[in-house]
Motif scaffolding. Sequence first.
Motif, PDB file in Angstrom:
ATOM      1  N   ASP A  35      43.377  38.190  42.198  1.00 20.85           N
ATOM      2  CA  ASP A  35      42.142  38.317  42.975  1.00 20.85           C
ATOM      3  C   ASP A  35      42.027  39.705  43.605  1.00 20.85           C
ATOM      4  O   ASP A  35      40.938  40.281  43.653  1.00 20.85           O
ATOM      5  CB  ASP A  35      42.070  37.243  44.058  1.00 20.85           C
TER       6      ASP A  35
ATOM      7  N   GLN B 193      44.249  46.061  46.977  1.00 18.74           N
ATOM      8  CA  GLN B 193      43.437  46.239  45.778  1.00 18.74           C
ATOM      9  C   GLN B 193      43.891  47.488  45.022  1.00 18.74           C
ATOM     10  O   GLN B 193      44.062  47.458  43.804  1.00 18.74           O
ATOM     11  CB  GLN B 193      41.964  46.326  46.129  1.00 18.74           C
TER      12      GLN B 193
ATOM     13  N   THR C  17      46.504  35.152  43.862  1.00 18.20           N
ATOM     14  CA  THR C  17      46.089  36.084  44.909  1.00 18.20           C
ATOM     15  C   THR C  17      46.192  37.526  44.434  1.00 18.20           C
ATOM     16  O   THR C  17      45.285  38.331  44.666  1.00 18.20           O
ATOM     17  CB  THR C  17      46.954  35.880  46.176  1.00 18.20           C
TER      18      THR C  17
ATOM     19  N   SER D 202      41.132  42.166  40.710  1.00 17.28           N
ATOM     20  CA  SER D 202      39.761  42.047  40.206  1.00 17.28           C
ATOM     21  C   SER D 202      38.708  42.398  41.250  1.00 17.28           C
ATOM     22  O   SER D 202      37.545  42.588  40.910  1.00 17.28           O
ATOM     23  CB  SER D 202      39.512  40.616  39.726  1.00 17.28           C
ATOM     24  N   GLY D 203      39.103  42.448  42.508  1.00 18.82           N
ATOM     25  CA  GLY D 203      38.143  42.714  43.576  1.00 18.82           C
ATOM     26  C   GLY D 203      37.552  41.451  44.174  1.00 18.82           C
ATOM     27  O   GLY D 203      36.747  41.511  45.096  1.00 18.82           O
ATOM     28  N   ARG D 204      37.932  40.263  43.642  1.00 16.06           N
ATOM     29  CA  ARG D 204      37.436  39.009  44.220  1.00 16.06           C
ATOM     30  C   ARG D 204      37.923  38.837  45.657  1.00 16.06           C
ATOM     31  O   ARG D 204      37.282  38.162  46.448  1.00 16.06           O
ATOM     32  CB  ARG D 204      37.887  37.816  43.383  1.00 16.06           C
ATOM     33  N   ARG D 205      39.051  39.424  45.950  1.00 16.82           N
ATOM     34  CA  ARG D 205      39.593  39.398  47.312  1.00 16.82           C
ATOM     35  C   ARG D 205      39.723  40.855  47.752  1.00 16.82           C
ATOM     36  O   ARG D 205      40.707  41.517  47.469  1.00 16.82           O
ATOM     37  CB  ARG D 205      40.947  38.701  47.333  1.00 16.82           C
TER      38      ARG D 205
END
Length: 93
Positions: A57, A69, A54, A60-63
Amino acid sequence: MSARATWLLLAGLGISGPALAQPLDPLQGRNWAAGCTGCHASDWLSGREALFATLLDFKSGRRPATVMQQLSWGYDDEQLRAIADHFSRQPTP
Protein backbone atom coordinates in the motif's frame (compact mmCIF):
# COMPACT_ATOMS: atom_id res chain seq x y z
CA MET A 1 32.03 -19.58 -23.76
CA SER A 2 33.18 -17.06 -21.17
CA ALA A 3 30.77 -15.47 -18.70
CA ARG A 4 31.26 -12.10 -20.41
CA ALA A 5 30.48 -13.56 -23.82
CA THR A 6 27.38 -15.27 -22.43
CA TRP A 7 26.23 -12.00 -20.84
CA LEU A 8 26.74 -10.10 -24.09
CA LEU A 9 24.84 -12.76 -26.02
CA LEU A 10 21.92 -12.68 -23.60
CA ALA A 11 21.93 -8.88 -23.50
CA GLY A 12 21.84 -8.83 -27.29
CA LEU A 13 18.83 -11.12 -27.24
CA GLY A 14 17.07 -8.77 -24.83
CA ILE A 15 17.15 -11.23 -21.95
CA SER A 16 17.75 -9.46 -18.67
CA GLY A 17 16.35 -8.83 -15.21
CA PRO A 18 14.33 -11.75 -13.84
CA ALA A 19 15.55 -14.10 -16.56
CA LEU A 20 19.06 -13.77 -15.15
CA ALA A 21 18.06 -13.33 -11.51
CA GLN A 22 19.68 -15.47 -8.87
CA PRO A 23 17.56 -17.19 -6.20
CA LEU A 24 16.81 -14.90 -3.27
CA ASP A 25 19.24 -15.42 -0.39
CA PRO A 26 17.11 -16.19 2.70
CA LEU A 27 19.30 -13.92 4.81
CA GLN A 28 18.80 -10.99 2.47
CA GLY A 29 15.35 -10.30 3.95
CA ARG A 30 17.04 -9.86 7.32
CA ASN A 31 19.48 -7.39 5.80
CA TRP A 32 16.72 -5.35 4.16
CA ALA A 33 14.64 -5.46 7.36
CA ALA A 34 17.54 -4.10 9.40
CA GLY A 35 16.87 -0.68 7.89
CA CYS A 36 13.33 -0.73 9.30
CA THR A 37 14.49 -1.06 12.89
CA GLY A 38 16.19 2.32 12.78
CA CYS A 39 12.74 3.93 13.05
CA HIS A 40 10.40 1.12 14.12
CA ALA A 41 10.34 -1.00 17.25
CA SER A 42 9.26 -4.62 16.93
CA ASP A 43 5.91 -3.96 18.65
CA TRP A 44 4.42 -2.52 15.42
CA LEU A 45 4.28 -5.90 13.75
CA SER A 46 0.86 -7.25 12.86
CA GLY A 47 1.58 -10.48 11.00
CA ARG A 48 3.27 -11.31 7.73
CA GLU A 49 0.32 -10.86 5.36
CA ALA A 50 -0.82 -7.62 7.00
CA LEU A 51 2.71 -6.22 6.95
CA PHE A 52 3.22 -7.23 3.32
CA ALA A 53 -0.11 -5.63 2.36
CA THR A 54 0.85 -2.44 4.20
CA LEU A 55 4.21 -2.28 2.44
CA LEU A 56 2.48 -2.73 -0.93
CA ASP A 57 0.00 0.00 0.00
CA PHE A 58 2.88 2.39 0.72
CA LYS A 59 4.55 1.47 -2.57
CA SER A 60 1.39 1.99 -4.62
CA GLY A 61 0.42 5.22 -2.87
CA ARG A 62 -2.82 3.75 -1.47
CA ARG A 63 -1.40 4.55 1.95
CA PRO A 64 0.31 7.93 1.64
CA ALA A 65 3.37 8.62 3.72
CA THR A 66 6.34 10.81 2.98
CA VAL A 67 9.17 8.52 4.08
CA MET A 68 7.64 5.04 3.79
CA GLN A 69 6.34 5.66 0.29
CA GLN A 70 9.77 6.77 -0.89
CA LEU A 71 11.52 3.84 0.81
CA SER A 72 9.08 1.23 -0.49
CA TRP A 73 9.63 2.34 -4.09
CA GLY A 74 13.20 1.06 -3.75
CA TYR A 75 12.07 -2.56 -3.34
CA ASP A 76 10.31 -4.93 -5.69
CA ASP A 77 7.41 -7.04 -4.42
CA GLU A 78 9.63 -10.07 -3.79
CA GLN A 79 11.93 -7.97 -1.61
CA LEU A 80 9.00 -6.54 0.34
CA ARG A 81 7.73 -10.10 0.86
CA ALA A 82 11.19 -11.10 2.18
CA ILE A 83 11.09 -8.22 4.67
CA ALA A 84 7.60 -9.24 5.85
CA ASP A 85 8.74 -12.88 6.08
CA HIS A 86 11.73 -11.89 8.20
CA PHE A 87 9.60 -9.96 10.67
CA SER A 88 7.02 -12.75 10.83
CA ARG A 89 9.70 -15.10 12.16
CA GLN A 90 10.63 -12.78 15.04
CA PRO A 91 9.30 -13.48 18.52
CA THR A 92 6.47 -11.21 19.62
CA PRO A 93 7.40 -8.69 22.32
